[in-house]
Design an enzyme around this catalytic site. Sequence first.
Site, PDB file in Angstrom:
ATOM      1  N   ASP A 112      10.682  18.446  -3.216  1.00 53.56           N
ATOM      2  CA  ASP A 112       9.385  18.465  -2.532  1.00 53.56           C
ATOM      3  C   ASP A 112       8.231  18.244  -3.511  1.00 53.56           C
ATOM      4  O   ASP A 112       7.078  18.528  -3.181  1.00 53.56           O
ATOM      5  CB  ASP A 112       9.180  19.810  -1.828  1.00 53.56           C
ATOM      6  CG  ASP A 112       9.678  19.781  -0.385  1.00 53.56           C
ATOM      7  OD1 ASP A 112      10.188  18.727   0.038  1.00 53.56           O
ATOM      8  OD2 ASP A 112       9.567  20.801   0.314  1.00 53.56           O
TER       9      ASP A 112
ATOM     10  N   ASP B 154      16.056  27.109 -10.742  1.00 54.09           N
ATOM     11  CA  ASP B 154      16.307  27.747 -12.041  1.00 54.09           C
ATOM     12  C   ASP B 154      17.668  28.440 -12.110  1.00 54.09           C
ATOM     13  O   ASP B 154      17.939  29.159 -13.076  1.00 54.09           O
ATOM     14  CB  ASP B 154      15.208  28.764 -12.344  1.00 54.09           C
ATOM     15  CG  ASP B 154      15.119  29.850 -11.286  1.00 54.09           C
ATOM     16  OD1 ASP B 154      15.168  29.506 -10.096  1.00 54.09           O
ATOM     17  OD2 ASP B 154      14.998  31.038 -11.629  1.00 54.09           O
TER      18      ASP B 154
ATOM     19  N   ASP C  77      14.846  33.292   4.025  1.00 52.33           N
ATOM     20  CA  ASP C  77      16.174  33.829   3.736  1.00 52.33           C
ATOM     21  C   ASP C  77      16.453  35.105   4.519  1.00 52.33           C
ATOM     22  O   ASP C  77      17.525  35.290   5.089  1.00 52.33           O
ATOM     23  CB  ASP C  77      16.323  34.067   2.232  1.00 52.33           C
ATOM     24  CG  ASP C  77      15.114  34.761   1.623  1.00 52.33           C
ATOM     25  OD1 ASP C  77      14.206  35.148   2.385  1.00 52.33           O
ATOM     26  OD2 ASP C  77      15.072  34.917   0.389  1.00 52.33           O
TER      27      ASP C  77
END
Length: 664
Positions: free
Chosen positions: A235, A296, A388
């Site tokens: 994005d 990450d 989530d």
Amino acid sequence: MAPSSVVVTIEKPLIEISDVKAQAFPDKSKASSPKQFTWLLLLKAYRVVSCISWLAMGSRDVLFTAKKRIEMNEGEPKNRGRLYRFLRVFLALSIMGLVIEGIAHFKKWHLMTMIHPWEVQGLLEWSYMAWLSFRLNYVAPLVIKLSNFCIALFMIQSLDRFILCIGCFWMKCKKMKPELIIEPEGDDIEQNSNFPMVLVQIPMCNEKEVFATSIGAACLLDWPKDRLLIQILDDSDDESTQLLIKNEVSMWRQKGVNIIYRHRFIRTGYKAGNLKSAMACAYVKDYEFVAIFDADFQPNPDYLKQTIPYFKGNPEVGLVQARWCFVNKDENLLTRLQNVNLCFHFEVEQQVNGMFLNFFGFNGTAGVWRIKALEESGGWLERTTVEDMDIAVRAHLHGWKFIFLNDVRVLCELPESYEAYKKQQHRWHSGPMQLFRLCLPAILTSKISIWKKSNLILLFFLLRKLILPFYSFTLFCIILPLTMFIPEAELPLWVVCYVPVLLSFLNILPTPKSFPFLIPYLMFENTMSVTKFNAMVSGLFQLGSAYEWVVTKKTGRASESDLLALAEREEEKFPVQRRLSESGLEMLNKLKEEEENRVPIVVEKKKKQKQNRLYRKELALAFLLLTAAGRSLLSAHGLHFYFLLFQGLSFLVVGLDLIGEQVN
């Protein structure tokens, strides 16, 4: 005769023993020489001077840094939030109260409570007597009721924390772990047909510091190539970052890895919109599971072989979540304290809830979903900033079970600056309140058991997401300093000191090496309560900052060493093939050279964006607590004074942005 003989026998040994002692240690009986005494005084004086100079140098550095912070933040717009205005008014009243109480202390006006009003002389004395009467009859009862309510919430939450720790201890004693069902026909793992089809998704946005390690780690997963597809969901709106990611994807594709690059021009729905767009691809229907990693995260090559088998023979399992571990946990004090908090979250909360309830909040990454569970639960929705947790709650309402694997760990990175950490915590605490408002009707009308409904509403949302930030801020940042000016409502020591220290001790148990940071951890958690409280209120009442979604800034501090380790593993997996394009490390070095050669104006602009900031709410609370500490000193409260002093200093350190990564 007998008593006198006893006296004689006692006195002689006493005399003899003293004589023997004097003869055995002749040096002890001698006085120290004047020269030795002088050297001792000089040594003590040197230590005192060294300590004073160390304190002076440290204070000078802190003041110099604070001055620079103030100068750099003079042109920034001031925070005009309601909470900040409330804290300013409260601070002004506390300073005025400290002045009045200081005058009353030195003039001993507190003794006037025993004399009659007509004996009071002067308007100021009469005003003080009127305040004492008003405080005793009207203010103190209200403060006592509020403090008792917060103490009750505090004890309920402490009991919940204690029960979780007992559950974790019970699991350790009984060696309880998630059950792995091994079917006879699944023993032959050499055949590719026994491996299910797995989709790996890596959503990212302008994260050029860490993209290469996550892509490389995903491409080195030990899984048949024809049964694995990697989606890079980019994005990014920065063209140079897009070019870097495209080159990295192209390099791995030329090595034979089944990898796809997808880019959205409009970043609607943030991460949830990105994942929703990727799941809408036609080829997704051929896959059974999807593994999600943030930019990450660096999974080990055997990650899929450690997680996918838990789905086999368990058709009700919808999610298998792995634990996070951190490459930069020892980078600075901020990362050390975060490590303590998150280790307790995974080791205790997630593990216990997963074992005994088969439910916990999905952590957004390092987890594998059964695609059928995602589809039946409604897929990814863009209605909150905690997508989530949203999908986890909806999957739980549809009867899916979750498994947490504490032994499977995935490397990732902690925020190293306070600004990044504060934005992350704001999203993590405002999102659940948004979700609670949206999910409450669905929870009440769902077909799950009453016990599961009660767990979701009372424990998962109210106790751990709403009550915890409410009482921690109200009790320790508002009521405690207020009681210093209202002695009738003083909080007991077990509330201020003993129970918080015990809870911090329980929190730090999963990371034994962090015991030296027990008190700093307690102070820092109370300091973060203002951010969590503000976020909770904004999410609950749908205020302006509730829907703010900022990507957590990564430093990529370990990227170069990780890229080299990945290169070694790559050579083992692809011994014959050569690199057909530049590696991520080479591209990063080239990009750094290009940035150094740019015009100075651009460099200055970037430097300005990376300056440390002043945090006004934290500074207001720092001066408020220090003012209350001054009032406590007048009353000789003891531990109350030390708690307020050190808590105020911790707010001051955070407010001046002296914790975490330091930038110019």
